[in-house]
Design an enzyme around this catalytic site. Structure first.
Site, PDB file in Angstrom:
ATOM      1  CD  GLU A  70      82.345  25.940  16.259  1.00 54.49           C
ATOM      2  OE1 GLU A  70      82.500  24.994  15.468  1.00 54.49           O
ATOM      3  OE2 GLU A  70      83.267  26.673  16.640  1.00 54.49           O
ATOM      4  CG  ASP A  86      84.683  29.482  15.953  1.00 52.65           C
ATOM      5  OD1 ASP A  86      85.006  28.705  16.883  1.00 52.65           O
ATOM      6  OD2 ASP A  86      84.678  29.138  14.761  1.00 52.65           O
ATOM      7  CB  ILE A  88      89.046  26.982  19.788  1.00 49.73           C
ATOM      8  CG1 ILE A  88      89.351  27.351  21.247  1.00 49.73           C
ATOM      9  CG2 ILE A  88      90.315  26.469  19.102  1.00 49.73           C
ATOM     10  CD1 ILE A  88      89.905  26.203  22.080  1.00 49.73           C
ATOM     11  CG  ASP A  89      87.780  29.618  13.048  1.00 53.24           C
ATOM     12  OD1 ASP A  89      87.028  28.683  12.745  1.00 53.24           O
ATOM     13  OD2 ASP A  89      88.331  30.351  12.211  1.00 53.24           O
ATOM     14  CB  THR A  91      88.903  22.531  17.217  1.00 48.41           C
ATOM     15  OG1 THR A  91      87.977  23.564  17.595  1.00 48.41           O
ATOM     16  CG2 THR A  91      89.094  21.591  18.395  1.00 48.41           C
ATOM     17  CG  ASP A 214      83.003  28.863  10.680  1.00 49.28           C
ATOM     18  OD1 ASP A 214      83.685  28.450  11.624  1.00 49.28           O
ATOM     19  OD2 ASP A 214      82.115  28.191  10.127  1.00 49.28           O
TER      20      ASP A 214
END
Length: 259
Positions: A70, A86, A88-89, A91, A214
């Site tokens: 990402e 990802d 930190i999906d 944030t 995602d």
């Protein structure tokens, strides 16, 4: 592929290590570490640090593989295999010290997810799956819910489209669908949402304007737990036409509402 490395163990361990790293980075976090991709879209130094760590571990084990992160974008070498990351999906949840964020890592072969892990470090929950071998939560095999119809269902959604100020957004769908349900939830991490569908905690999930990082791991979780994943029209153009993931039993009625 390296036959000496069990792929599910590798991706699961890596997601957990990255999740633990994110917790340590939060303890050092300050507002100076916060940046904005857009007026509402946050990114932190933790996002970048966790992604760099994940990429470093992948490159050491699989130096010939492509990578799509990402934060760092695509790193192509022409391989049939690509890691979708990802770091930190969710944030916003991370920044506000809320539990519903996750590390999401998937391995794709020719565009199809073949292994993936989603780790929610504050919840200490590891969702993982390998193609044709099932989906698991902390070692327990997962199966989607058997609840139907829609009125007996709890669904989740998200508002990436609203955050991006897109004119075609989720609010009209939300207003149409919610009265048809038992309940609605908003967790803020599509990867967690998809894990919850796989675990039978939710009957379904829909969202617009998502990117492969995602959902790449999450859709494999749902499919390996016996669920269904399509775009809003029942096809597979998830990037352009949204993501719909369900237990399969409510899929067609949900698609009807989305169309």
């Amino acid at each position: 592929m390296n036959p000496d490395i069990p792929i599910l163990d590798f991706v699961s361990n890596l997601a957990c290590e990255a999740g633990v790293m994110s917790l340590k980075l939060f303890d050092e976090f300050s507002q100076d570490d916060l940046e904005f991709k857009g007026s509402k879209d946050l990114v932190t130094t933790a996002d970048r640090a966790v992604e760099e760590y994940i990429i470093g571990e992948i490159k050491e084990a699989f130096p010939e593989h492509d990578i799509f992160g990402e934060e760092s974008g695509k790193q192509k070498s022409g391989s049939d295999y690509c890691w979708i990351i990802d770091p930190i999906d969710g944030t916003t949840s991370f920044v506000h010290e809320q539990p519903f964020y996750s590390v999401s890592i998937a391995l794709q072969e020719n565009g199809e997810s073949i292994a993936g892990a989603v780790y929610a470090p504050r919840l200490k929950e590891l969702f993982c799956a390998e193609q044709d071998k099932g989906a698991f939560l902390n070692g327990r095999r997962l199966k989607v819910s058997s609840r139907q119809p829609l009125i007996n269902s709890v669904l989740s959604t998200g508002f990436a489209c609203v955050r991006a100020n897109l004119p075609d957004n989720n609010l009209p769908y939300f207003a149409k669908i919610v009265p048809e349900l038992r309940g609605i939830r908003r967790y803020g991490s599509a990867a967690v949402d998809l894990g919850y569908v796989a675990a039978g905690r939710l009957e379904g999930f829909w969202e617009m304007n998502l990117k492969p990082y995602d959902y790449a791991a999450g859709i494999l979780l749902v499919e390996e737990a016996g669920g269904a994943v399509t775009d809003f029209r029942g096809g597979n153009d998830l990037v352009n036409r949204g993501v719909v993931a369900t237990n399969g039993l409510i899929h067609e009625p949900l698609l009807e509402l989305l169309n």
